[in-house]
Scaffold this motif. Structure first.
Motif, PDB file in Angstrom:
ATOM      1  N   THR A  13       7.768   5.144  -3.178  1.00  0.00           N
ATOM      2  CA  THR A  13       7.670   4.106  -2.153  1.00  0.00           C
ATOM      3  C   THR A  13       8.924   4.054  -1.282  1.00  0.00           C
ATOM      4  N   MET A  14      10.102   4.110  -1.914  1.00  0.00           N
ATOM      5  CA  MET A  14      11.355   4.071  -1.164  1.00  0.00           C
ATOM      6  C   MET A  14      11.503   5.296  -0.262  1.00  0.00           C
ATOM      7  N   MET A  15      11.096   6.456  -0.760  1.00  0.00           N
ATOM      8  CA  MET A  15      11.164   7.673   0.061  1.00  0.00           C
ATOM      9  C   MET A  15      10.227   7.577   1.257  1.00  0.00           C
ATOM     10  N   ALA A  16       9.040   7.029   1.025  1.00  0.00           N
ATOM     11  CA  ALA A  16       8.083   6.895   2.134  1.00  0.00           C
ATOM     12  C   ALA A  16       8.617   5.945   3.195  1.00  0.00           C
ATOM     13  N   LEU A  17       9.181   4.807   2.757  1.00  0.00           N
ATOM     14  CA  LEU A  17       9.732   3.848   3.714  1.00  0.00           C
ATOM     15  C   LEU A  17      10.939   4.412   4.433  1.00  0.00           C
ATOM     16  N   ALA A  18      11.773   5.176   3.725  1.00  0.00           N
ATOM     17  CA  ALA A  18      12.959   5.766   4.353  1.00  0.00           C
ATOM     18  C   ALA A  18      12.579   6.778   5.414  1.00  0.00           C
ATOM     19  N   ALA A  19      11.435   7.445   5.221  1.00  0.00           N
ATOM     20  CA  ALA A  19      10.995   8.453   6.191  1.00  0.00           C
ATOM     21  C   ALA A  19      10.415   7.824   7.442  1.00  0.00           C
ATOM     22  N   CYS A  20      10.081   6.530   7.382  1.00  0.00           N
ATOM     23  CA  CYS A  20       9.499   5.858   8.539  1.00  0.00           C
ATOM     24  C   CYS A  20      10.588   5.520   9.549  1.00  0.00           C
ATOM     25  N   SER A  21      10.214   5.598  10.828  1.00  0.00           N
ATOM     26  CA  SER A  21      11.125   5.171  11.874  1.00  0.00           C
ATOM     27  C   SER A  21      11.197   3.654  11.889  1.00  0.00           C
ATOM     28  N   GLU A  22      12.115   3.116  12.680  1.00  0.00           N
ATOM     29  CA  GLU A  22      12.238   1.662  12.787  1.00  0.00           C
ATOM     30  C   GLU A  22      10.965   1.050  13.347  1.00  0.00           C
ATOM     31  N   ALA A  23      10.340   1.744  14.316  1.00  0.00           N
ATOM     32  CA  ALA A  23       9.085   1.246  14.888  1.00  0.00           C
ATOM     33  C   ALA A  23       7.980   1.241  13.842  1.00  0.00           C
ATOM     34  N   ASP A  24       7.939   2.294  13.001  1.00  0.00           N
ATOM     35  CA  ASP A  24       6.922   2.350  11.954  1.00  0.00           C
ATOM     36  C   ASP A  24       7.124   1.223  10.939  1.00  0.00           C
ATOM     37  N   GLN A  25       8.382   0.985  10.570  1.00  0.00           N
ATOM     38  CA  GLN A  25       8.664  -0.091   9.624  1.00  0.00           C
ATOM     39  C   GLN A  25       8.276  -1.451  10.201  1.00  0.00           C
ATOM     40  N   HIS A  26       8.499  -1.607  11.512  1.00  0.00           N
ATOM     41  CA  HIS A  26       8.107  -2.857  12.167  1.00  0.00           C
ATOM     42  C   HIS A  26       6.595  -3.027  12.118  1.00  0.00           C
ATOM     43  N   GLN A  27       5.855  -1.933  12.338  1.00  0.00           N
ATOM     44  CA  GLN A  27       4.403  -1.981  12.271  1.00  0.00           C
ATOM     45  C   GLN A  27       3.920  -2.316  10.861  1.00  0.00           C
ATOM     46  N   ILE A  28       4.609  -1.767   9.854  1.00  0.00           N
ATOM     47  CA  ILE A  28       4.243  -2.059   8.466  1.00  0.00           C
ATOM     48  C   ILE A  28       4.453  -3.541   8.167  1.00  0.00           C
ATOM     49  N   ARG A  29       5.593  -4.077   8.609  1.00  0.00           N
ATOM     50  CA  ARG A  29       5.867  -5.499   8.373  1.00  0.00           C
ATOM     51  C   ARG A  29       4.839  -6.384   9.082  1.00  0.00           C
ATOM     52  N   ASN A  30       4.354  -5.919  10.244  1.00  0.00           N
ATOM     53  CA  ASN A  30       3.360  -6.685  11.016  1.00  0.00           C
ATOM     54  C   ASN A  30       1.935  -6.384  10.591  1.00  0.00           C
ATOM     55  N   LEU A  31       1.766  -5.532   9.560  1.00  0.00           N
ATOM     56  CA  LEU A  31       0.432  -5.127   9.111  1.00  0.00           C
ATOM     57  C   LEU A  31      -0.368  -4.524  10.264  1.00  0.00           C
ATOM     58  N   ALA A  32       0.317  -3.698  11.071  1.00  0.00           N
ATOM     59  CA  ALA A  32      -0.290  -2.987  12.208  1.00  0.00           C
ATOM     60  C   ALA A  32      -0.718  -3.914  13.338  1.00  0.00           C
ATOM     61  N   MET A  33      -0.255  -5.151  13.314  1.00  0.00           N
ATOM     62  CA  MET A  33      -0.538  -6.100  14.393  1.00  0.00           C
ATOM     63  C   MET A  33       0.623  -6.100  15.389  1.00  0.00           C
ATOM     64  N   PRO A  34       0.350  -6.318  16.686  1.00  0.00           N
ATOM     65  CA  PRO A  34       1.449  -6.471  17.645  1.00  0.00           C
ATOM     66  C   PRO A  34       2.180  -7.788  17.441  1.00  0.00           C
ATOM     67  N   ASP A  35       3.387  -7.885  17.997  1.00  0.00           N
ATOM     68  CA  ASP A  35       4.107  -9.156  17.950  1.00  0.00           C
ATOM     69  C   ASP A  35       3.312 -10.227  18.693  1.00  0.00           C
ATOM     70  N   ARG A  36       3.299 -11.430  18.157  1.00  0.00           N
ATOM     71  CA  ARG A  36       2.536 -12.512  18.764  1.00  0.00           C
ATOM     72  C   ARG A  36       3.256 -13.057  19.990  1.00  0.00           C
ATOM     73  N   ALA A  37       2.554 -13.101  21.132  1.00  0.00           N
ATOM     74  CA  ALA A  37       3.169 -13.571  22.371  1.00  0.00           C
ATOM     75  C   ALA A  37       2.390 -14.724  22.986  1.00  0.00           C
ATOM     76  N   SER A  38       1.572 -15.389  22.166  1.00  0.00           N
ATOM     77  CA  SER A  38       0.804 -16.533  22.667  1.00  0.00           C
ATOM     78  C   SER A  38       0.762 -17.612  21.599  1.00  0.00           C
ATOM     79  N   GLU A  39       0.455 -18.812  22.025  1.00  0.00           N
ATOM     80  CA  GLU A  39       0.367 -19.955  21.102  1.00  0.00           C
ATOM     81  C   GLU A  39      -0.775 -19.772  20.118  1.00  0.00           C
ATOM     82  N   GLN A  40      -1.834 -19.084  20.540  1.00  0.00           N
ATOM     83  CA  GLN A  40      -3.002 -18.895  19.691  1.00  0.00           C
ATOM     84  C   GLN A  40      -2.858 -17.686  18.753  1.00  0.00           C
ATOM     85  N   GLY A  41      -1.966 -16.758  19.079  1.00  0.00           N
ATOM     86  CA  GLY A  41      -1.851 -15.523  18.325  1.00  0.00           C
ATOM     87  C   GLY A  41      -1.601 -15.678  16.834  1.00  0.00           C
TER      88      GLY A  41
END
Length: 293
Positions: A13-41
């Motif tokens: 698991t640590m090796m897989a996460l280390a191989a991810c770019s910062e953008a990939d790690q951000h996507q993982i933390r967001n569960l593949a969702m974009p950042d919320r930019a609305s009150e309803q999001g």
């Protein structure tokens, strides 16, 4: 053995996460969702997140039962046949009732979020008339004070005067919105079903000929966001893109003033039928029947 397996799994698991770019790690933390930019999001995101949690819990239970059955009822000698069980009443009751309860819970929360996302307040801050046509978008912005009782039907539009911007196969249109204002989109189509959506708003809605759908969104973060049609609407569906710029109220008003200065002003919004500029695509000069050049 168990400790070895845990260490190995953690290492992988640590090796897989280390191989991810910062953008990939951000996507993982967001569960593949974009950042919320609305009150309803956040409502959509929370539904998505807990659906993942429920799926993971279900997976762990199923995997655990599989491992338990494999270990508990394994053949221990060449001549031994594990005891054969015709049925297990407690297990059958569990795997019948549990999915039903899960569906009820999912249905309840889905309806609750849907009600929030489709809520239409009677007095939005801004009303934008949106037309999706094959294959681009037209955005109509009102000038002056708006009539909040207007629905967009039969010519009873919210403003007495409009400025507009139109996209085509060569240029992606820009939708400019003021930040922290509740925007109502009145969605029109002159040809086929489209779907108006902005991924960062985590909401979208069908654009249906002969029907005006209403969608309200409150942008909360200034910036530039992609938008697109989510409904397969024809051969050039992939070109039905637009950009959303969320700006301050002052910049929004300045943008409308610039459109008015260029002469893009109408007494009524540019909508539907013969008023629609229907694009035939890049490099094609012949316009479709019924379109306005």
């Amino acid at each position: 053995m168990r400790r070895t397996l845990k260490v190995a799994l953690l290492g992988v698991t640590m090796m897989a996460l280390a191989a991810c770019s910062e953008a990939d790690q951000h996507q993982i933390r967001n569960l593949a969702m974009p950042d919320r930019a609305s009150e309803q999001g956040p409502y959509t995101y929370e539904l998505w997140k807990w659906a993942w949690v429920a799926a993971l819990v279900t997976g762990v239970i199923v995997w655990g039962l599989i491992v338990y059955a494999v270990v508990k009822f394994r053949r221990r000698s060449p001549d031994e046949v594990p005891r054969q069980t015709r049925y297990n009443l407690p297990l059958e009751v569990f795997y019948t009732i549990a999915p039903v309860l899960m569906c009820v819970v999912f249905f309840f929360h889905t309806v609750r979020v849907q009600d929030v996302m489709t809520e239409v307040e009677p007095d939005p801050d801004v009303t934008v008339e949106v037309m999706g046509q094959q294959w681009s978008w037209t955005f109509n912005y009102g000038l002056g004070e708006q009539n909040v009782d207007a629905t967009g039907y039969d010519g009873d539009y919210a403003y007495d005067e409009y400025v507009y911007t139109i996209g085509d196969g060569n240029e992606i249109p820009v939708l400019v919105l003021p930040v922290n204002q509740r925007i109502q989109f009145n969605l029109h189509s002159p040809d086929v079903i489209h779907n108006f959506g902005v991924p960062s708003f985590l909401t979208r809605m069908d654009v249906i000929p002969g029907r005006i759908n209403h969608l309200q969104v409150t942008p909360t973060v200034e910036g530039t966001y992609p938008g697109k049609c989510y409904e397969l609407c024809g051969v050039y569906h992939s070109r039905m893109l637009f950009e959303v710029e969320v700006v301050s109220q002052e910049e929004y008003e300045a943008y409308l003033a610039d459109l008015a200065e260029t002469g893009q002003t109408l007494a009524e919004p540019l909508l539907g039928g013969s008023e629609a500029t229907t694009q035939t695509g890049l490099g094609e000069s012949q316009s479709q029947e019924g379109s306005q050049e």
